[in-house]
Design an enzyme around this catalytic site. Structure first.
Site, short mmCIF file in Angstrom:
data_model
loop_
_atom_site.label_atom_id
_atom_site.label_comp_id
_atom_site.label_asym_id
_atom_site.label_seq_id
_atom_site.Cartn_x
_atom_site.Cartn_y
_atom_site.Cartn_z
N ALA A 17 -20.92 9.77 -14.55
CA ALA A 17 -19.56 10.21 -14.23
C ALA A 17 -18.56 9.21 -14.77
O ALA A 17 -18.72 8.01 -14.60
CB ALA A 17 -19.41 10.32 -12.72
N ASN A 48 -16.72 -2.33 -9.25
CA ASN A 48 -18.05 -1.70 -9.12
C ASN A 48 -18.95 -2.03 -10.29
O ASN A 48 -19.47 -1.16 -10.97
CB ASN A 48 -17.91 -0.18 -8.96
CG ASN A 48 -17.30 0.50 -10.16
OD1 ASN A 48 -16.48 -0.10 -10.88
ND2 ASN A 48 -17.67 1.75 -10.41
N HIS A 58 -18.38 5.26 -20.47
CA HIS A 58 -19.84 5.24 -20.53
C HIS A 58 -20.22 5.58 -21.96
O HIS A 58 -19.59 6.43 -22.60
CB HIS A 58 -20.46 6.29 -19.61
CG HIS A 58 -20.25 6.02 -18.14
ND1 HIS A 58 -21.05 5.17 -17.41
CD2 HIS A 58 -19.32 6.49 -17.28
CE1 HIS A 58 -20.64 5.13 -16.16
NE2 HIS A 58 -19.59 5.92 -16.04
N HIS A 96 -11.50 0.78 -14.85
CA HIS A 96 -12.82 0.14 -14.95
C HIS A 96 -12.90 -0.54 -16.31
O HIS A 96 -12.94 0.13 -17.34
CB HIS A 96 -13.93 1.19 -14.83
CG HIS A 96 -13.89 1.91 -13.52
ND1 HIS A 96 -14.63 1.52 -12.42
CD2 HIS A 96 -13.19 2.99 -13.12
CE1 HIS A 96 -14.38 2.32 -11.40
NE2 HIS A 96 -13.50 3.23 -11.79
N LEU A 97 -12.92 -1.87 -16.29
CA LEU A 97 -12.98 -2.62 -17.55
C LEU A 97 -14.40 -2.99 -17.95
O LEU A 97 -14.62 -3.51 -19.04
CB LEU A 97 -12.10 -3.87 -17.47
CG LEU A 97 -10.60 -3.62 -17.34
CD1 LEU A 97 -9.84 -4.96 -17.34
CD2 LEU A 97 -10.06 -2.72 -18.45
N ARG A 98 -15.37 -2.76 -17.03
CA ARG A 98 -16.78 -3.08 -17.30
C ARG A 98 -16.97 -4.58 -17.53
O ARG A 98 -16.11 -5.38 -17.21
CB ARG A 98 -17.31 -2.26 -18.50
CG ARG A 98 -17.09 -0.76 -18.38
CD ARG A 98 -17.62 -0.17 -17.08
NE ARG A 98 -17.67 1.31 -17.13
CZ ARG A 98 -17.62 2.08 -16.05
NH1 ARG A 98 -17.47 1.55 -14.85
NH2 ARG A 98 -17.71 3.38 -16.16
N LEU A 154 -15.91 11.50 -11.26
CA LEU A 154 -15.89 11.63 -9.80
C LEU A 154 -14.62 11.00 -9.24
O LEU A 154 -14.29 9.90 -9.66
CB LEU A 154 -17.12 10.95 -9.19
CG LEU A 154 -18.43 11.69 -9.41
CD1 LEU A 154 -19.61 10.84 -8.98
CD2 LEU A 154 -18.43 13.02 -8.65
N LYS A 169 -11.58 -2.71 -2.27
CA LYS A 169 -11.95 -1.33 -2.57
C LYS A 169 -13.06 -0.86 -1.65
O LYS A 169 -14.10 -1.52 -1.52
CB LYS A 169 -12.42 -1.24 -4.04
CG LYS A 169 -12.91 0.14 -4.48
CD LYS A 169 -11.77 1.13 -4.69
CE LYS A 169 -12.29 2.53 -4.97
NZ LYS A 169 -12.40 2.85 -6.38
O1 DOR Z 1 -16.07 9.08 -12.61
C1 DOR Z 1 -16.13 7.97 -12.11
N1 DOR Z 1 -16.59 6.91 -12.80
N2 DOR Z 1 -15.75 7.84 -10.84
C2 DOR Z 1 -15.93 6.70 -10.18
O2 DOR Z 1 -15.57 6.63 -9.01
C3 DOR Z 1 -16.60 5.54 -10.83
C4 DOR Z 1 -16.45 5.60 -12.27
C5 DOR Z 1 -17.34 4.64 -13.03
O3 DOR Z 1 -17.37 3.46 -12.67
O4 DOR Z 1 -17.97 5.05 -13.99
ZN ZN Z 2 -12.58 4.54 -10.47
#
Ligand code: DOR
Ligand code: ZN
Length: 347
Positions: free
Chosen positions: A266, A44, A254, A18-20, A222, A102
């Site tokens: 998560a 996402n 995060h 996840h590069l945000r 997660l 995805k």
């Molecule tokens: O812990 C997680 N963080 N699991 C995920 O599936 C999404 C990810 C996030 O984008 O923060």
């Molecule tokens: Zn992920």
């Protein structure tokens, strides 16, 4: 056996990250680009990357966040919804806008509110992906409120994944960030069209890390870490040499204050020391000779992409992971914060 002082492997890739976006992207992306040649970038965002134009624009923002002479290649993914159009998927894949799609079950995790509510709704998309050989990446957890969170992956396998691979045996599936012995067993018995990524955190910690002696939000991601016997099954799979298992960090940053909260987010930010973290596991398991396959070979072979040219070297040296890292002005607590790891990636 003597233990080596350095280990040199073909340049590795991260098959799940996840590069945000925005300011965080500029701070996060260089950590992944320093460690890896390529990475599969998760879609996402808010809003999610659910069409070709959005994915292409996001790719351009990633490249703009890196130095002009970067050798890093982001491999983009499309976010599936109940309304994804099979033609759009096929076109974007043919045009190399994205390499995979995805599947987030709706409400399974961060940024999954627009995900798929019932896999039956996207069977035409999945059948098209099977036909064109495009990988499907799956967050494998059910979301029913009455299924215990520690059982959600195993229930997903029985309820959704097994029937799916039976219905579409030619579909190439990456079961992302597997966390259970059941998932390992499923992948091993599924044949070469099914593979899995494994994160560093699920190799290092079990659920005690999250819950013993106080609640530890920086160990929360997660799917959540499970019991010790699951962790041991994951370590065995990762270090087995099986081409069905490969590196995917699921680095998911995060801000510190968003994790240390009454309802903490998560995600574990492991990108800065990902290779060092994985290598510790391979060394502990006596499997240094299998690290290169896991980190640099099995992933590209599954995705049918060329292996990277060039090498990286890790040297035996103590590296203390900082307690926090300033990422583009946001303070984030990395995985292994405050710990000392035994290997250092040579720059
Ligand atoms: O812990 C997680 N963080 N699991 C995920 O599936 C999404 C990810 C996030 O984008 O923060
Ligand atoms: Zn992920």
């Amino acid at each position: 056996m003597t233990s080596p002082e350095t280990i040199t492997i073909r340049r590795p890739d991260d098959w799940h990250v996840h590069l945000r976006d925005g300011a965080l992207l500029a701070g996060v992306a260089p950590h992944t680009a320093r460690q890896f040649a390529r990475a599969i970038v998760m879609p996402n965002l808010s809003p999610p990357m659910m069409d070709s134009a959005g994915v292409a624009a996001y790719r351009a923002r990633i490249m703009a966040a890196l130095p002009d002479d970067t050798s890093f290649t982001p491999l983009m993914t499309l976010y599936l919804t109940d309304h994804t159009d099979p033609d759009e998927v096929a076109r974007g894949h043919a045009d190399a806008v994205f390499v995979a799609a995805k599947l987030y079950p709706a409400h399974a995790t961060t940024g999954s509110a627009h995900g798929v509510t019932d896999i039956a709704r996207i069977m035409p998309v999945l059948a098209r992906m099977e036909a064109i050989g495009m990988p499907l990446l799956i967050h494998g957890e059910v979301t029913d409120a009455h299924v215990d969170i520690f059982d959600r992956e195993a229930v997903f396998i029985a309820r959704t994944l097994e029937p799916l691979v039976k219905a579409l045996p030619g579909l190439r599936v990456v079961f992302e960030h597997v966390t259970t012995a059941e998932a390992v067993q499923f992948v091993e018995s599924a044949g070469p069209n099914v593979a899995a990524t494994i994160t560093p955190q699920h190799l290092h910690i079990n659920r005690n890390a999250m819950l013993v002696g106080g609640i530890r939000p920086h160990a929360y991601c997660l799917p959540v870490a499970k019991r010790e016997h699951h962790r041991l099954a994951l370590r065995k799979a990762a270090t087995s040499g099986s081409a069905q298992f490969f590196l995917g960090t699921d680095s998911a940053p995060h801000a510190r204050h968003l994790k240390e909260a009454a309802c903490g987010c998560a995600g574990i930010f492991n990108a800065p020391y990902a290779l060092e973290s994985y290598l510790a596991v391979f060394e502990e398991e006596g499997a240094l000779d299998r690290f290169e396959g896991f980190a640099s070979e099995h992933g590209p072979r599954f995705y049918r992409l060329p292996l990277n040219e060039g090498t990286v070297t890790l040297e035996r040296a103590p590296v203390t992971v900082p307690e926090e890292i300033d990422v583009g002005g946001t303070v984030i607590v990395p995985f292994h914060a405050g710990e000392t790891l035994g290997w250092r990636l040579r720059s």
